[in-house]
Write a protein that holds these residues in place. Structure first.
Motif, short mmCIF file in Angstrom:
data_model
loop_
_atom_site.label_atom_id
_atom_site.label_comp_id
_atom_site.label_asym_id
_atom_site.label_seq_id
_atom_site.Cartn_x
_atom_site.Cartn_y
_atom_site.Cartn_z
N LYS A 421 0.83 -1.21 0.00
CA LYS A 421 0.00 0.00 0.00
C LYS A 421 0.87 1.25 0.00
CE LYS A 421 -4.10 -0.40 1.60
NZ LYS A 421 -5.28 -0.62 2.43
N GLN A 422 1.97 1.22 0.79
CA GLN A 422 2.88 2.36 0.84
C GLN A 422 3.55 2.58 -0.53
OE1 GLN A 422 5.39 1.09 4.07
NE2 GLN A 422 4.31 2.33 5.58
N MET A 423 3.98 1.49 -1.15
CA MET A 423 4.62 1.60 -2.46
C MET A 423 3.63 2.08 -3.51
SD MET A 423 7.31 -1.53 -2.88
CE MET A 423 7.97 -0.84 -4.39
N SER A 424 2.40 1.61 -3.40
CA SER A 424 1.36 2.00 -4.34
C SER A 424 1.11 3.51 -4.29
CB SER A 424 0.07 1.24 -4.04
OG SER A 424 -0.89 1.47 -5.03
N LYS A 425 1.09 4.06 -3.05
CA LYS A 425 0.92 5.51 -2.89
C LYS A 425 2.09 6.26 -3.52
CE LYS A 425 -1.81 5.51 1.38
NZ LYS A 425 -1.77 5.77 2.85
N MET A 426 3.29 5.72 -3.33
CA MET A 426 4.47 6.37 -3.88
C MET A 426 4.46 6.33 -5.40
SD MET A 426 8.42 5.62 -2.86
CE MET A 426 8.11 5.79 -1.12
N MET A 427 4.01 5.20 -5.96
CA MET A 427 3.96 5.06 -7.41
C MET A 427 2.97 6.03 -8.05
SD MET A 427 6.17 2.86 -8.47
CE MET A 427 7.24 1.60 -7.78
#
Length: 461
Positions: A421-427
């Motif tokens: 979820k954190q990586m998805s927000k960053m992407m």
């Protein structure tokens, strides 16, 4: 490699601060620490003496420009001297000969000669597009001949058969003739090793060298033997006209003394460095890149070159296009990135080459980190295609099934979903205007104190 030296030097070099210029007094303690760091790294004493004297001579009285601090100037001098000691620049193989270009490999038993022959043949085949033939003239160890035959098949190069009842010179001459007929570009000749330098071994390899007149004579030496590596190289250099050195098992050497001593003691360049057991774990030796890594400044060029060779470009382009269009970052994408990272030598291998991340890689428990990466991949593999594409549907009962299928706990599954979820927000920040700069700011905020450079961290160069 160089973990201990890198840690000592990066700590030591932080103390040269706050002066308008570098003087003998304000660098005295730092030079003493640099000397101790090099000696502990098993660098040969004559090399240490010359290195420290050269740094002192260049540093004392140097005016510091407005854009640099004394610490940065000193680091720059140390970096340049490390490069000079290790050989200034990469020296490529000289293959400018009427085919086949003959390369003779020499060294002690157990140094990794036979494996290095296979690794070098693969590198020449894949990167230089050469047609390569390998042959073993080690008539004392039939197992070595068989080993080379097996490795040649694995890397996809031609093998010239030999046997223990033949003379090494006859074997090499026959291989050269075969290479001419079959239009091979390069012939790599593996030779017999001994457990120590002895006159019989030296006489035999001298006769072999005279008989085949190779364009390159490479000495293969185990980096983990430290100063002894440089001394053994010198003994061989007195008997054979060596043209270069291959430093093996460098990934297992935390000190790095061999790399810093061999060039100075022998006068011969390190041409290649072996950084692992895998058949593709042989790289051209770049003194400037290694010096940069020793000082914790990373090795971005090697990272880029490795990425160009090992990352699937089609998949990478599709992924970039998907992110740019704002289509989201699902668990299929997450798994793909994990697999690409594994191809690049894992998280520790990548961190070690990134500026400012070397110490983080050293501080981390490498085996634990790599185990965590494997665990994440197992968890994702235990999901259905629908769950990977839409993680929001993963309920409590699904988490229980996924944990059981991957041999993990429910909290491990929760942790992975949170990371995704954190990586998805960053992407998502990629798809908007100024996406990359936003993402970099986000990543900087995730770094521990002192790792971002500047105050509290390693000085910016």
């Amino acid at each position: 490699m160089f973990e201990n030296l890198s840690e000592r030097l990066t700590k030591t070099l932080r103390f040269v601060t706050g002066q308008a210029k570098l003087t003998e007094d304000n660098i005295k303690d730092t030079l003493r620490e640099v000397r101790m760091a090099l000696l502990e790294a098993d660098v040969a004493l004559p090399v240490v003496k010359e290195f420290v004297n050269s740094v002192k001579e260049r540093a004392v009285g140097v005016e510091v420009s407005k854009s640099l601090t004394p610490g940065q100037v000193f680091v720059k001098i140390v970096n340049e001297e490390l490069v000079r000691v290790m050989g200034e620049a990469n020296e490529a193989l000289n293959l400018a000969a009427t085919p086949p270009a003959v390369v003779l490999m020499a060294g002690l038993q157990g140094a990794g000669k036979t494996t290095s022959v296979a690794k070098l043949s693969r590198l020449l085949k894949d990167r230089e597009k050469k047609k390569v033939l390998v042959v073993s003239a080690d008539v004392y160890r039939p197992a070595a001949i068989k080993q080379l035959e097996t490795l040649a098949a694995e890397v996809g190069v031609d093998f010239f058969p030999s046997s223990a009842d033949q003379d090494p010179i006859d074997i090499a001459r026959a291989a050269i003739q075969h290479a001419k007929i079959q239009h091979h570009d390069v012939l790599l000749v593996d030779t017999a090793g001994r457990l120590h330098v002895d006159s019989d071994m030296m006489d035999e390899i001298k006769r072999l060298h005279a008989a085949i007149n190779p364009i390159e004579t490479l000495f293969v030496v185990d980096a983990m033997t430290g100063q002894d590596a440089a001394n053994t190289a010198r003994s061989f250099n007195e008997v054979l006209p060596l043209t270069g050195v291959i430093l093996t098992k460098a990934d297992g050497d935390a000190r790095g003394g061999a790399a810093l001593s061999v060039r100075h003691i022998t006068g011969k360049p390190i041409k290649f460095i072996g950084m692992g057991e895998k058949i593709d774990a042989l790289e051209p030796f770049y003194p400037d890149r290694l010096a940069s890594r020793i000082l914790g400044m990373g090795d971005v060029l090697s990272l880029i070159e490795e990425a160009e060779r090992k990352i699937d470009k089609d998949k990478a382009e599709k992924f970039a296009a998907k992110i740019k269009k704002g289509k989201g970052f699902d668990l299929e994408d997450f798994r793909e990135q994990i697999q690409q990272m594994k191809n690049m030598g894992g998280m520790m291998g990548m961190l070690d080459k990134m500026p400012g991340m070397g110490q983080l890689a050293q501080a981390a428990d490498a085996s634990k980190a790599e185990k965590g990466i494997i665990q994440m991949e197992c968890i994702i593999n235990s999901m259905t295609p629908g769950e990977r594409r839409n993680p929001d549907i993963i309920s409590g009962s699904r988490k229980k099934r996924i944990a059981a299928g991957s041999g993990t706990q429910i909290q491990d599954v929760n942790r992975l979903l949170k990371q995704h979820k954190q990586m998805s927000k960053m992407m998502k920040k990629f798809s908007g205007k100024g996406g990359i700069s936003k993402m970099m700011r986000g990543m900087k905020g995730m770094l521990p104190p002192g790792m971002g450079g500047g105050p509290g961290g390693f000085p910016r160069m």
